[in-house]
Write a protein that holds these residues in place. Structure first.
Motif, PDB file in Angstrom:
ATOM      1  N   ASN A 180      -5.045  -2.183 -21.836  1.00  0.00           N
ATOM      2  CA  ASN A 180      -5.321  -2.793 -20.528  1.00  0.00           C
ATOM      3  C   ASN A 180      -4.891  -4.255 -20.437  1.00  0.00           C
ATOM      4  O   ASN A 180      -4.855  -4.971 -21.435  1.00  0.00           O
ATOM      5  N   LYS A 182      -6.304  -7.602 -19.429  1.00  0.00           N
ATOM      6  CA  LYS A 182      -7.667  -8.144 -19.283  1.00  0.00           C
ATOM      7  C   LYS A 182      -7.576  -9.556 -18.716  1.00  0.00           C
ATOM      8  O   LYS A 182      -7.165 -10.485 -19.414  1.00  0.00           O
ATOM      9  N   ASP A 203      -7.492   1.275 -10.694  1.00  0.00           N
ATOM     10  CA  ASP A 203      -8.391   2.179 -11.419  1.00  0.00           C
ATOM     11  C   ASP A 203      -8.469   3.549 -10.758  1.00  0.00           C
ATOM     12  O   ASP A 203      -8.669   4.558 -11.432  1.00  0.00           O
ATOM     13  N   LYS A 215      -4.872  -0.384 -17.231  1.00  0.00           N
ATOM     14  CA  LYS A 215      -5.663  -0.829 -16.088  1.00  0.00           C
ATOM     15  C   LYS A 215      -5.616  -2.359 -16.002  1.00  0.00           C
ATOM     16  O   LYS A 215      -5.210  -3.041 -16.950  1.00  0.00           O
ATOM     17  N   LYS A 217      -8.321  -5.199 -15.757  1.00  0.00           N
ATOM     18  CA  LYS A 217      -9.761  -5.421 -15.912  1.00  0.00           C
ATOM     19  C   LYS A 217     -10.045  -6.910 -15.722  1.00  0.00           C
ATOM     20  O   LYS A 217      -9.396  -7.748 -16.355  1.00  0.00           O
TER      21      LYS A 217
END
Length: 354
Positions: A180, A182, A203, A215, A217
């Protein structure tokens, strides 16, 4: 609502672009004229492996709900965009046309989300312990960042590993490790609302009923993206040796005890700056991921290819460690080796100077 996102850099940037396009947002990639022409004609292709599938899926931008276009730095119309993604290697921002665009972005006060390994200098200024440190030496040209308001710049830990297959066209990206992005939050609530909107939209995307990895995040902590530093100093920069580059797996697993000592020391530096242990990635998890990283890092490949400048997170961490009174002999040794290899290229008239 479809957002318009400008991303500087069409290589690694095409991964974030694809995720945004899948979620129905529109993206402009900033790149060289030849690459822009290719992308505007054929779109992009990102190859990614879904969970529990043995083969990579090819995701074509032309099949996605969002609209993609590409342009050169001089032709960007900033009034169109809600957010800027910074996805070029740090030395590339010294290019004259990019510098001119960066000045315009800073003046337009657009929020900037970096997915560079090298954190933009304004982002570091948001961390009180770093705000007054002398860190400019780690940047190819620190002046690029002078006009940016720190609160408008945030950092996304670029954990996903991806590369352009050398035998393919410049619009193809292969994702080797689909982890991901972040991101730390911005200072402004309005900009964070935008970030969390993008997070939720990405998502929700499914491909043939399957979840799609990589993703976005969003975290309140400024220190979450700094977890990447331990990985870079333990693996990526230690791919650079005095001889041929070695794969990340070999850099980490060649001497696991030494690797863990480096990793733990960089983690300790981040905690000294204010990071919470929960912001960090356990060494065992990183070591497991490194088992599948069978190529040298992009930094090592760039040095081997003759580049006289690369992103210097190794030097940044060394400068921070010394100013904190926490020097580490292995980190200093890594910096010496990288310096030596880069100097060899400059003395030899490296291809990056041509």
């Amino acid at each position: 609502m479809a957002r318009n996102i400008l991303i500087l850099g069409a290589s690694y940037g095409s991964l974030l672009a694809t995720k945004l396009l899948m979620a129905g947002h529109n993206v402009t990639l900033v790149c060289r004229a030849k690459t822009a022409e290719l992308i505007n004609r054929d779109g992009t292709e990102v190859r990614i492996k879904l969970r529990d599938e043995a083969v990579h899926r090819a995701i074509f931008s032309r099949d996605l709900p969002g609209k993609l276009d590409a342009t050169t730095p001089a032709d960007v119309k900033l009034s169109r965009y809600d957010l800027v993604g910074l996805a070029m290697q740090e030395p590339q921002y010294t290019n004259h046309t990019i510098r001119v665009l960066m000045i315009k972005i800073a003046e337009a006060k657009l929020p900037c989300l970096s997915i560079m390994n090298m954190p933009p200098l304004p982002y570091l200024k948001r961390i009180p312990a770093l705000a007054e440190m002398q860190l400019e030496e780690a940047y190819t040209n620190a002046q690029v960042w002078e006009r940016f308001k720190p609160g408008l710049v945030t950092l996304c830990s670029p954990d996903p590993q991806a590369f352009r297959p050398p035998e393919e066209a410049a619009n193809v990206l292969h994702v080797g490790l689909p982890t991901n992005f972040k991101a730390a939050a911005f200072e402004d609530a309005k900009h964070n609302q935008l970030l969390r909107e993008l997070e939720a939209d990405i998502d929700a995307v499914k491909l043939d009923g399957h979840d799609v990895p990589v993703k976005l995040k969003v975290f309140d902590s400024l220190f979450v993206p700094l977890a990447k530093w331990s990985m870079l100093l333990t693996g990526n920069y230690r791919c650079i040796t005095l001889h041929e580059p070695r794969p990340i797996r070999d850099a980490v697993h060649g001497d696991l005890k030494l690797s863990q000592s480096i990793y733990d020391h960089v983690d300790a530096i981040a905690r000294r700056l204010g990071a919470d242990p929960k912001d960090q990635v356990p060494f065992a998890k990183y070591a497991k991921a490194a088992e599948s990283l069978l190529k040298p890092s992009s930094a090592a490949r760039a040095v081997a290819g003759g580049a006289p400048f690369i992103e210097r997170v190794d030097l940044l961490v060394k400068l921070i460690s010394h100013q904190l009174g926490m020097p580490n002999a292995e980190i200093d040794r890594t910096v010496e080796i990288v310096d030596q290899k880069l100097n060899e290229k400059i003395v030899a008239g490296g291809s990056g100077l041509a």
